[in-house]
Design a protein around this motif. Structure first.
Motif, short mmCIF file in Angstrom:
data_model
loop_
_atom_site.label_atom_id
_atom_site.label_comp_id
_atom_site.label_asym_id
_atom_site.label_seq_id
_atom_site.Cartn_x
_atom_site.Cartn_y
_atom_site.Cartn_z
N LEU A 237 0.71 -0.97 0.16
CA LEU A 237 -0.17 -0.11 -0.05
C LEU A 237 0.85 1.38 -0.04
CD1 LEU A 237 -2.60 1.58 0.29
CD2 LEU A 237 -2.39 1.18 2.52
N TYR A 238 1.93 1.17 0.90
CA TYR A 238 2.58 2.58 0.83
C TYR A 238 3.69 2.35 -0.23
CZ TYR A 238 1.06 4.46 5.40
OH TYR A 238 0.22 5.10 6.23
N PHE A 239 4.15 1.43 -0.80
CA PHE A 239 4.96 1.45 -1.81
C PHE A 239 3.98 1.95 -3.35
CE2 PHE A 239 6.03 -0.80 -5.88
CZ PHE A 239 6.89 -0.31 -6.47
N SER A 240 3.05 1.62 -3.28
CA SER A 240 1.98 1.72 -4.65
C SER A 240 1.05 3.21 -4.42
CB SER A 240 1.08 0.72 -4.79
OG SER A 240 0.04 0.62 -3.54
N GLN A 241 1.16 3.71 -3.35
CA GLN A 241 0.53 5.04 -2.93
C GLN A 241 1.36 5.98 -2.39
OE1 GLN A 241 -2.35 5.58 -4.22
NE2 GLN A 241 -3.06 3.59 -5.03
N PRO A 242 2.20 6.62 -3.21
CA PRO A 242 3.11 7.51 -2.31
C PRO A 242 2.51 8.87 -1.90
CG PRO A 242 3.29 7.86 -4.81
CD PRO A 242 2.39 6.53 -4.46
N ASN A 243 1.34 9.03 -2.11
CA ASN A 243 0.76 10.38 -1.54
C ASN A 243 -0.61 10.11 -0.88
OD1 ASN A 243 2.68 12.39 -2.67
ND2 ASN A 243 1.61 11.97 -4.80
N LEU A 244 -0.54 8.97 0.06
CA LEU A 244 -1.67 8.18 0.61
C LEU A 244 -2.35 9.09 1.26
CD1 LEU A 244 -3.04 5.74 0.86
CD2 LEU A 244 -1.46 5.16 2.83
N PHE A 245 -1.70 9.98 2.13
CA PHE A 245 -2.60 10.81 3.13
C PHE A 245 -3.20 11.75 2.38
CE2 PHE A 245 -2.85 14.47 5.73
CZ PHE A 245 -3.96 14.00 6.86
N SER A 246 -2.92 12.48 1.57
CA SER A 246 -3.68 13.44 0.79
C SER A 246 -4.56 12.91 0.02
CB SER A 246 -2.49 14.27 -0.31
OG SER A 246 -2.15 13.26 -1.14
N LYS A 247 -4.42 11.61 -0.61
CA LYS A 247 -5.38 11.16 -1.48
C LYS A 247 -6.60 10.72 -0.58
CE LYS A 247 -2.56 9.16 -5.05
NZ LYS A 247 -2.00 7.97 -5.64
N ILE A 248 -6.51 10.28 0.68
CA ILE A 248 -7.48 9.87 1.51
C ILE A 248 -8.30 11.26 1.99
CG2 ILE A 248 -7.72 9.07 3.97
CD1 ILE A 248 -5.98 6.92 3.49
N ILE A 249 -7.65 12.02 2.45
CA ILE A 249 -8.40 13.15 3.04
C ILE A 249 -9.12 13.97 1.86
CG2 ILE A 249 -7.60 15.69 3.84
CD1 ILE A 249 -7.39 13.52 5.86
N SER A 250 -8.54 14.00 0.50
CA SER A 250 -9.43 14.54 -0.36
C SER A 250 -10.34 13.75 -1.29
CB SER A 250 -8.31 15.10 -1.61
OG SER A 250 -7.61 14.08 -1.97
N ALA A 251 -10.37 12.49 -0.62
CA ALA A 251 -11.65 11.69 -1.24
C ALA A 251 -12.93 12.24 -0.98
CB ALA A 251 -11.41 10.15 -0.79
N LYS A 252 -13.78 12.16 -2.11
CA LYS A 252 -15.14 12.76 -2.04
C LYS A 252 -16.25 11.80 -1.79
CE LYS A 252 -13.54 17.18 -2.51
NZ LYS A 252 -13.48 17.90 -1.54
N SER A 253 -15.78 10.48 -2.07
CA SER A 253 -16.73 9.28 -2.13
C SER A 253 -16.16 8.12 -1.50
CB SER A 253 -17.44 9.36 -3.32
OG SER A 253 -16.62 8.69 -4.18
N LYS A 254 -16.91 7.05 -1.34
CA LYS A 254 -16.51 5.73 -1.21
C LYS A 254 -15.83 5.11 -2.10
CE LYS A 254 -16.89 0.91 -0.48
NZ LYS A 254 -17.31 -0.24 -1.32
#
Length: 420
Positions: A278-295
Motif C-alpha cells: 500500500l505504501y509503495f503503490s500510493q506515495p501520496n496516501l494521506f492527501s488522497k485519503i483526505i481529499s476523497a469525496k466518496s467511497k
C-alpha cells in the motif's frame, strides 16, 4: 431498588404522580429537580422547591433509605451544606439535623411504579444477547439514535487521534500509518500491529517507501521473522533488513503476532506484505485519503493492493502452499479499513474546518455495506434495520459500551423501554 435507579427516576421525572408530600404530610412542590451531579457532593445541584409557603433553592440528595445519610457519613460534610431536600425510596430513620435545619424528607416508595423496579431488576440479571431482549421494541428506538451514536463513536476516536498526534509532533501521516496498521491487524493482531507502527519512526517509512523490497524487509525484520532464513527470498529480505538496521541504527524489537484461529489469508505475514505494498503503490496516501469525496474514491486507493509475489504460493515463511494465487485485498477488507482507519481520521482532520463534514462522513458510512457478524445478526433478529455501516457501526458501538456493561440507565433505548 438501588441508588442509581433512584437517581435515574428522579432525573427523568418518572413517577405515578407529582402530588408530593414530605414524611410529615406537608405539601411539597418540586419547581426544579436540579442538575444531575456526577462529581462529589449532593446528587442534584441547583434544585428548587416550594415548602411551607417558602421557595428554597439549593441541592438535593437521594438515598435508598434515610439511614444511608448516616452510613455514607454525609453529616458535617461541607459539600452538603446547601441541602434543601432529602429524597429517599424508604424512610427508616429520622435524621435530627434535618429536623433542626427544617430540611424536608420526601419518601418516593408510593410514587414509583413497581413495574419499573421489576423491569430494571430483570435487566440486571438477564443473560441473553442484550439485557432488554425480551422487552425490546424497535419502535422505541429514539429518533436519530443511529447518527447520534455513530457520532459519539467518532468523537471518542477523535480524542484518541488527538493523543496520537501529540505523541508524533502533529504528524498526520504517522497517525494514519498507526491506524492503518491497526486495521490490517484485524481483531486478533490489531493492538500488536499498532504497537509495531508506533515504534517505527515514520520518517524512515517515507525514506524507503519507493523500494518495496526494503519496505517489506523492514516490516518482517522488526517482527523477528528473518533471523533464520529458510529460502533464498528470506535471505534477500534479511540482507536488506540488516542494511537498514545498521544505516538507521534500529533497535531490537520483540513482537509476536498470532496465527492461531486465523484463516490463512488473514495471517500477519500476508497482511504486513499488503500494508507494505500500500505504501509503495500510493506515495501520496494521506492527501488522497483526505481529499476523497466518496467511497468510490477511497476504494480506488486500495483496490489493487496485494502481497508480494512470494506470497502467491506461501502463507508463512519457507512453506510452499499448493494454493497459488495473488493475495489481493478483498472488497470486504477494504470496507473494514475505511470504517476503522480512514473515516475516523477524515472526521478528525476536517471537523474543525468544515461545517459539512458530519453529513459527509455519515454519507460515506451509508455507502458501505453493514458488517456481517454474530452481533449484527442478533440485532437484525430483533428487527433492527441494517441498511449500511451507518447503522451497523452505531449498534456495534452501543452493544459494546452499553449492553455488555448493562448500562441500561444510561441508554436512550433503555429509558424508553423502562418508561413504557
Amino acid at each position: 431498588m438501588n441508588e442509581k435507579l433512584l437517581q435515574y427516576l428522579w432525573n427523568f421525572k418518572i413517577f405515578n404522580n407529582f402530588d408530593f408530600k414530605d414524611i410529615e404530610g406537608n405539601l411539597l412542590e418540586i419547581l426544579n429537580f436540579g442538575q444531575w451531579n456526577f462529581n462529589s457532593g449532593a446528587d442534584f445541584l441547583e434544585g428548587k422547591i416550594k415548602f411551607n409557603d417558602l421557595i428554597l433553592a439549593g441541592n438535593i440528595e437521594l438515598h435508598v433509605k434515610s439511614s444511608d445519610w448516616i452510613f455514607h457519613q454525609h453529616s458535617g460534610n461541607q459539600d452538603f451544606d446547601n441541602l434543601i431536600l432529602h429524597v429517599v425510596y424508604e424512610h427508616d430513620l429520622d435524621i435530627d439535623e434535618f429536623s433542626a435545619k427544617n430540611i424536608p424528607t420526601l419518601e418516593l416508595k408510593n410514587y414509583i411504579d413497581k413495574n419499573i423496579i421489576e423491569k430494571y431488576s430483570k435487566l440486571l440479571n438477564e443473560i441473553s444477547f442484550i439485557p432488554c431482549e425480551e422487552i425490546f421494541d424497535v419502535e422505541k428506538v429514539p429518533f436519530n439514535f443511529t447518527d447520534e451514536t455513530l457520532l459519539k463513536k467518532l468523537d471518542e476516536k477523535s480524542e484518541k487521534i488527538s493523543l496520537q498526534l501529540s505523541s508524533t509532533q502533529n504528524n498526520y501521516e504517522a497517525v494514519l500509518f498507526q491506524n492503518l496498521a491497526y486495521a490490517f491487524g484485524l481483531k486478533v493482531n490489531a493492538e500488536i500491529f499498532q504497537q509495531f507502527a508506533m515504534e517505527i519512526d515514520f520518517n524512515l517509512i517515507n525514506k524507503i517507501k519507493q523500494n518495496d523490497l526494503q519496505l517489506e524487509a523492514l516490516f518482517f525484520g522488526i517482527f523477528g521473522w528473518l533471523k533464520n532464513p529458510e529460502d533464498e527470498k528470506m535471505q534477500i529480505w534479511k540482507r536488506e533488513y540488516e542494511f537498514l538496521k545498521a544505516k538507521y541504527q534500529l533497535s531490537e524489537f520483540s513482537f509476536k503476532p498470532k496465527f492461531l484461529r486465523l484463516r490463512p489469508p488473514n495471517f500477519p505475514t500476508i497482511r504486513l506484505s499488503q500494508l507494505a505494498n500500500l505504501y509503495f503503490s500510493q506515495p501520496n496516501l494521506f492527501s488522497k485519503i483526505i481529499s476523497a469525496k466518496s467511497k468510490a474514491d477511497l476504494f480506488l486507493i486500495f483496490k489493487n493492493v496485494r502481497a508480494s509475489d512470494y506470497w502467491n504460493n506461501h502463507f508463512n515463511f519457507g512453506k510452499i502452499s499448493p494454493i497459488n494465487n495473488a493475495k489481493i485485498i478483498t472488497e470486504n477488507f477494504i470496507n473494514l479499513i475505511i470504517i476503522n482507519a480512514v473515516l475516523p481520521l477524515k472526521y478528525h482532520y476536517h471537523k474543525n474546518n468544515s461545517e459539512e463534514i458530519i453529513e459527509n462522513i455519515l454519507n460515506f458510512y451509508s455507502e458501505i455495506p453493514a458488517e456481517k457478524n454474530n452481533i449484527i445478526s442478533s440485532w437484525q433478529n430483533l428487527k433492527v434495520p441494517m441498511d449500511s455501516s451507518r447503522e451497523s457501526q452505531a449498534y456495534l458501538y452501543h452493544y459494546k459500551n452499553f449492553c455488555v456493561q448493562k448500562k441500561c440507565l444510561n441508554c436512550s433505548i433503555g429509558l424508553q423501554l423502562l418508561k413504557n
